[in-house]
Design a protein around this motif. Structure first.
Motif, short mmCIF file in Angstrom:
data_model
loop_
_atom_site.label_atom_id
_atom_site.label_comp_id
_atom_site.label_asym_id
_atom_site.label_seq_id
_atom_site.Cartn_x
_atom_site.Cartn_y
_atom_site.Cartn_z
N ALA A 9 0.82 -1.20 0.00
CA ALA A 9 0.00 0.00 0.00
C ALA A 9 0.86 1.25 0.00
O ALA A 9 0.53 2.25 -0.65
CB ALA A 9 -0.92 -0.01 1.21
N SER A 10 1.98 1.21 0.72
CA SER A 10 2.84 2.40 0.75
C SER A 10 3.50 2.62 -0.60
O SER A 10 3.70 3.75 -1.02
CB SER A 10 3.89 2.26 1.84
N THR A 59 -5.18 6.99 1.86
CA THR A 59 -4.36 8.03 2.51
C THR A 59 -5.20 8.91 3.42
O THR A 59 -4.75 9.31 4.49
CB THR A 59 -3.65 8.90 1.46
N LEU A 60 -6.45 9.19 3.02
CA LEU A 60 -7.33 10.00 3.86
C LEU A 60 -7.67 9.27 5.16
O LEU A 60 -7.65 9.85 6.24
CB LEU A 60 -8.59 10.37 3.09
N LEU A 98 -7.43 8.61 10.84
CA LEU A 98 -7.38 7.65 11.94
C LEU A 98 -6.01 7.60 12.60
O LEU A 98 -5.79 6.79 13.50
CB LEU A 98 -7.78 6.26 11.45
N ASN A 99 -5.07 8.42 12.11
CA ASN A 99 -3.72 8.50 12.66
C ASN A 99 -3.04 7.12 12.66
O ASN A 99 -2.53 6.65 13.68
CB ASN A 99 -3.72 9.11 14.06
N ILE A 100 -3.01 6.49 11.50
CA ILE A 100 -2.40 5.17 11.35
C ILE A 100 -1.00 5.37 10.78
O ILE A 100 -0.81 6.03 9.77
CB ILE A 100 -3.23 4.28 10.40
N GLN A 101 -0.02 4.82 11.47
CA GLN A 101 1.37 4.91 11.04
C GLN A 101 1.65 3.84 10.00
O GLN A 101 1.19 2.71 10.13
CB GLN A 101 2.33 4.72 12.22
#
Length: 178
Positions: free
Chosen positions: A2-3, A69-70, A75-78
């Motif tokens: 995904a990254s 990405t949104l 949700l502040n997911i690292q």
């Protein structure tokens, strides 16, 4: 994965601004075309989840990447690096109860320290120190030798440190490797 997709999509957005007609042709692929060949997932008991799945499956790949990405930012997911898949291990050998003693790592970098010297060899040691440390004057080298114990050289490989130690011991000095 995904990254990588997100990074690829970010760079494609920059390119899209430059080449808008070509980018619009490449976005024609939707997940509907991909999902029609795949088996449909079992229906969910919650109608709200079913609507969300239908809405997401109708998005284009770029829209899905934007959604990811949104969601990550809201949700502040690292982002974490996924471990690479490795080959399955061979048949494991039986584990012994006694722990294997690990050898301490051999030290490879040393500091050469002048501990003491023979008074008769003082001039020779001063000359050697002056030659070893190039920015010392003769007076500074004398003060250096007289104020033992002093570190002659730092961060030396073992071979070089042993050679210098042998030279100073031959002159009558006591040198220690730290």
């Amino acid at each position: 994965m995904a990254s990588r997709c997100a990074t690829l999509l970010r760079s494609s957005r920059l390119a899209r601004a430059r080449i808008a007609p070509l980018a619009s042709r490449s976005r024609c692929l939707t997940t509907e075309a991909v999902s029609s060949s795949a088996a449909s997932p079992p229906p969910s008991s919650d109608p709200k989840i079913g609507r969300i799945v239908d809405d997401i499956s109708g998005l284009t790949l770029l829209q899905a990447a934007d959604l990811v990405t949104l969601l990550k930012s809201r949700l502040n997911i690292q982002e974490i690096a996924m471990p690479a898949a490795s080959a399955a291990p061979a048949a494991a050998a039986p584990v012994e109860e006694t722990a294997v003693e690990e050898k301490p790592k051999e030290k490879t970098i040393f500091n050469l320290k002048l501990e003491s010297f023979d008074v008769a060899a003082k001039p020779k040691i001063i000359r050697e120190v002056k030659a070893l440390i190039p920015n010392l004057t003769l007076i500074d080298a004398k003060k250096f030798v007289e104020s033992v114990p002093q570190v002659l050289k730092e961060n030396m490989p073992k071979e070089d440190a042993d050679k210098l130690k042998a030279v100073f011991e031959k002159l009558g000095a006591v040198v220690v490797l730290e």
